[in-house]
Design a protein around this motif. Structure first.
Motif, PDB file in Angstrom:
ATOM      1  N   SER A  25      -1.983   5.451   3.985  1.00  0.00           N
ATOM      2  CA  SER A  25      -2.656   5.142   2.726  1.00  0.00           C
ATOM      3  C   SER A  25      -3.585   6.293   2.355  1.00  0.00           C
ATOM      4  O   SER A  25      -3.907   7.144   3.186  1.00  0.00           O
ATOM      5  CB  SER A  25      -3.468   3.852   2.857  1.00  0.00           C
ATOM      6  OG  SER A  25      -4.564   4.058   3.735  1.00  0.00           O
ATOM      7  N   MET A  26      -4.038   6.265   1.111  1.00  0.00           N
ATOM      8  CA  MET A  26      -4.991   7.270   0.652  1.00  0.00           C
ATOM      9  C   MET A  26      -6.302   7.144   1.430  1.00  0.00           C
ATOM     10  O   MET A  26      -6.926   8.149   1.775  1.00  0.00           O
ATOM     11  CB  MET A  26      -5.245   7.112  -0.850  1.00  0.00           C
ATOM     12  CG  MET A  26      -6.119   8.189  -1.434  1.00  0.00           C
ATOM     13  SD  MET A  26      -5.380   9.838  -1.402  1.00  0.00           S
ATOM     14  CE  MET A  26      -4.286   9.734  -2.813  1.00  0.00           C
TER      15      MET A  26
ATOM     16  N   ALA B  62       0.095   8.139   1.397  1.00  0.00           N
ATOM     17  CA  ALA B  62      -0.552   9.309   0.800  1.00  0.00           C
ATOM     18  C   ALA B  62       0.044  10.559   1.435  1.00  0.00           C
ATOM     19  O   ALA B  62       0.280  10.595   2.650  1.00  0.00           O
ATOM     20  CB  ALA B  62      -2.057   9.274   1.023  1.00  0.00           C
TER      21      ALA B  62
ATOM     22  N   ARG C  72       0.834  -1.193   0.000  1.00  0.00           N
ATOM     23  CA  ARG C  72       0.000   0.000   0.000  1.00  0.00           C
ATOM     24  C   ARG C  72       0.869   1.243   0.000  1.00  0.00           C
ATOM     25  O   ARG C  72       1.643   1.461   0.925  1.00  0.00           O
ATOM     26  CB  ARG C  72      -0.912   0.017   1.221  1.00  0.00           C
ATOM     27  CG  ARG C  72      -1.966  -1.043   1.197  1.00  0.00           C
ATOM     28  CD  ARG C  72      -2.891  -1.039   2.373  1.00  0.00           C
ATOM     29  NE  ARG C  72      -2.690   0.041   3.326  1.00  0.00           N
ATOM     30  CZ  ARG C  72      -3.361   0.160   4.437  1.00  0.00           C
ATOM     31  NH1 ARG C  72      -4.273  -0.722   4.754  1.00  0.00           N
ATOM     32  NH2 ARG C  72      -3.140   1.151   5.262  1.00  0.00           N
ATOM     33  N   PRO C  73       0.736   2.084  -1.012  1.00  0.00           N
ATOM     34  CA  PRO C  73       1.549   3.297  -1.023  1.00  0.00           C
ATOM     35  C   PRO C  73       1.034   4.316  -0.014  1.00  0.00           C
ATOM     36  O   PRO C  73      -0.164   4.357   0.274  1.00  0.00           O
ATOM     37  CB  PRO C  73       1.383   3.818  -2.450  1.00  0.00           C
ATOM     38  CG  PRO C  73       0.135   3.208  -2.949  1.00  0.00           C
ATOM     39  CD  PRO C  73      -0.055   1.921  -2.202  1.00  0.00           C
TER      40      PRO C  73
ATOM     41  N   GLU D 178      -1.046  10.215  -4.003  1.00  0.00           N
ATOM     42  CA  GLU D 178      -0.570   8.896  -3.607  1.00  0.00           C
ATOM     43  C   GLU D 178       0.916   8.805  -3.870  1.00  0.00           C
ATOM     44  O   GLU D 178       1.384   9.173  -4.951  1.00  0.00           O
ATOM     45  CB  GLU D 178      -1.336   7.831  -4.381  1.00  0.00           C
ATOM     46  CG  GLU D 178      -1.201   6.447  -3.807  1.00  0.00           C
ATOM     47  CD  GLU D 178      -2.202   5.500  -4.440  1.00  0.00           C
ATOM     48  OE1 GLU D 178      -3.148   5.090  -3.734  1.00  0.00           O
ATOM     49  OE2 GLU D 178      -2.052   5.202  -5.637  1.00  0.00           O
TER      50      GLU D 178
END
Length: 128
Positions: free
Chosen positions: A92-93, A33, A30-31, A124
């Motif tokens: 995360s976003m 944010a 998970r990138p 993101e």
């Protein structure tokens, strides 16, 4: 009969280690944010006294990691930035969106809107 407890311990340990590995892989996938806030403050004293403490608490409680807040800014290209810029990071976003839609932040924002014009957006990041 002594092999059954050893097998049970080995299976349990393997399952636990596997679960930890899967959790770590999902977290890495998970990138993060990054939230950028540009604020044109119209009443600095009231903004700092009435809005900032409540907004900071609401966002910190939602997982915000503040990276920059109100420091010196320099335009490198295009229009100059607003008088106050804040850069934050969330895991995360989804977490970023939840933070800025939380009841606590929305209540703080009602105050902030009285003392400044806020432009807030999220981008993101690259996967970690």
């Amino acid at each position: 009969m002594k092999t059954l407890p050893a097998v049970t311990i080995a299976v349990t340990t393997g399952a636990a280690l596997g679960g930890i590995a899967v959790h770590n892989l999902e977290a890495q996938a998970r990138p993060p944010a990054f939230v950028i806030s540009e604020i044109e403050v119209t009443n600095p004293d009231a903004y700092a006294r009435e809005y900032v403490p409540f907004a900071n608490k609401a966002l910190a409680d939602s997982g915000q990691k503040r990276l920059a807040s109100g420091g010196r800014t320099v335009a490198l290209a295009g229009a100059p930035p607003a008088s106050r810029v804040v850069v934050s990071m969330f895991e995360s976003m989804d977490m970023a969106q939840a933070a800025y839609q939380s009841p606590a932040y929305l209540e703080a924002r009602k105050i902030g809107d009285q003392y400044g014009k806020l432009r807030i957006f999220a981008v993101e990041g690259l996967p970690r």
